[in-house]
Design an enzyme around this catalytic site. Structure first.
Site, PDB file in Angstrom:
ATOM      1  CG  ASP A   1      -6.119  -0.661  -0.545  1.00 46.44           C
ATOM      2  OD1 ASP A   1      -6.608  -0.431  -1.665  1.00 46.44           O
ATOM      3  OD2 ASP A   1      -6.480  -1.615   0.178  1.00 46.44           O
TER       4      ASP A   1
ATOM      5  CE1 TYR B   1       0.739  -6.605  -0.574  1.00 49.90           C
ATOM      6  CE2 TYR B   1       0.328  -8.831  -1.354  1.00 49.90           C
ATOM      7  CZ  TYR B   1       0.255  -7.457  -1.537  1.00 49.90           C
ATOM      8  OH  TYR B   1      -0.294  -6.948  -2.680  1.00 49.90           O
TER       9      TYR B   1
END
Lengths: 255, 255
Positions: free
Chosen positions: B57, B115
């Site tokens: 994003d 992540y």
């Protein structure tokens, strides 16, 4: 009328330096002094003049800039700091606030300054990635630098000397004699080094030219033994290039 | 026709995410895919399509995004990497390039992703300075977080589970079952922590909602023992908030 001393940190990337600039015909450029001064005026609800210790150039960073102002209002320094920080943008912050004597002068009362210049080197072959997140806080250099040679050269910078070779030609200062109390070159890792310069006061661009001269040594263009002659020349063209501003950070000012 | 696999790192601050966007009536927003693709086309002198493994994003960073393309031209991967990096802006870089088999698919061939979410916490009283140079790479939190409680809560996230509570309501996926192989909370210092999540694949916003739920534990709003019930609820409103993008970094994709 209390006087306040502030320690200010900033990421200089998006600032046109410390010093407020008046531009009658257009929007003034964004400067640290103007931003912090405007916020303090807002907090204190009165005009104040924020005097800084060091006029850092556009793109130069600070962790320990010092500034002072006098106000009609009394506000506990801790509350002042919190109020100012809550209003400042993310790239400038007040790291310390305290009451200071009425006649405190940030420029003339300073007895020592510490600047750091950071370099990422040996990037030419692409084996080591260029700086990414901190790309605006370090100078990037393709060549691989000889840290040991730079360490030897740095020793010649230390002392009370005429640094005329290490400032721009029209420096506008009566004397170019300054005292460098320490100058060290430290490798943080094989591709990252920092040059720490401590001194009583500095000429315009002096640290960036010292760093530029040391990197000429690091690249083997000159030897450590050439540095005394560069100093003796008292001629800007004898020294190395002025390195770009983003590698420079004003670390601390002593009083 | 050789196929190339690239490992790409970027500072997501000034990008509208990875994915190229077509906007017929106006200038398309700046995306990583579009910037890198344009440079590769320039280097290879032919149109290519750059397929990325993860649609990060806007504001999300990457150290280990993976992308692939096929070209008519053969260019040694090391030369490709240097040529592309010399043309890319400072906030995106190719960290690795290699030839890869013709049928390599960055999305479906991925077997694991890592992540990291980074948080600066306990900033409320101003005693600890807020992040400055890396302010766009960490989430800032006023509260002081209980790292130990978060570590206990993180253990409940690990496993093959239905993560319906940890994605947006209209996720558009058939199944919300995913496997988290590891989830750890590590304090780098008393005011800085990182949440590392490893898994086979992730739902939209899943890591940011896991991080948001763990910080609710850290703030004492819920306890580690509440996490199993949040998972069981299969309801987005049961979990914590979606933390902002700037704390998130795609560290690595395994194949």
């Amino acid at each position: 009328m209390p006087r306040y001393k502030l320690t200010i940190a900033y990421d200089g990337t998006d600032f046109h330096g410390w010093q407020k600039q008046s531009t009658p015909d257009r929007e003034p450029p964004r400067t640290v002094q103007q931003e912090v001064e405007a916020v303090i005026r807002d907090v204190m609800r009165e005009p104040i003049f924020l005097q800084g210790a060091s006029r850092t150039d556009a793109g130069v960073h600070a962790l320990g800039q010092v500034a002072a102002f006098t106000s009609e209002r009394t506000l506990a320094p801790r509350r002042l700091r919190l109020a100012v920080n809550s209003r400042l943008p993310g790239d400038v912050q007040v790291r310390g606030a305290q009451y200071i004597r009425r006649d405190f002068e940030p420029i003339s009362d300073a007895v020592g300054k510490h600047y750091r210049y950071t370099i990422a080197h040996g990037l030419a072959d692409g084996a080591v990635p260029a700086p990414l997140f901190d790309r605006n806080q370090v100078m990037h250099m393709a060549s691989c630098l000889d840290v040991n040679a730079m360490q030897h050269a740095a020793k010649h910078i230390i002392g009370r000397r005429d640094f005329a070779s290490f400032t721009r030609t029209n420096h506008g200062k009566d004397s170019t004699v300054r005292t460098v109390t320490d100058c060290t070159v430290t490798a943080s890792n094989p591709h990252r080094l920092r040059i720490d310069v401590h001194g009583g006061g500095f000429l315009y661009n002096m640290v960036r030219i010292i760093a530029g001269t040391l990197t000429e040594v690091g690249r083997g263009k000159i030897t450590p033994a050439d540095v005394p002659a560069i100093l003796k020349a008292c001629d800007r063209s004898a020294a190395g290039p002025t390195l770009p501003p983003q590698g420079l950070c004003l670390m601390r000012i002593r009083y």
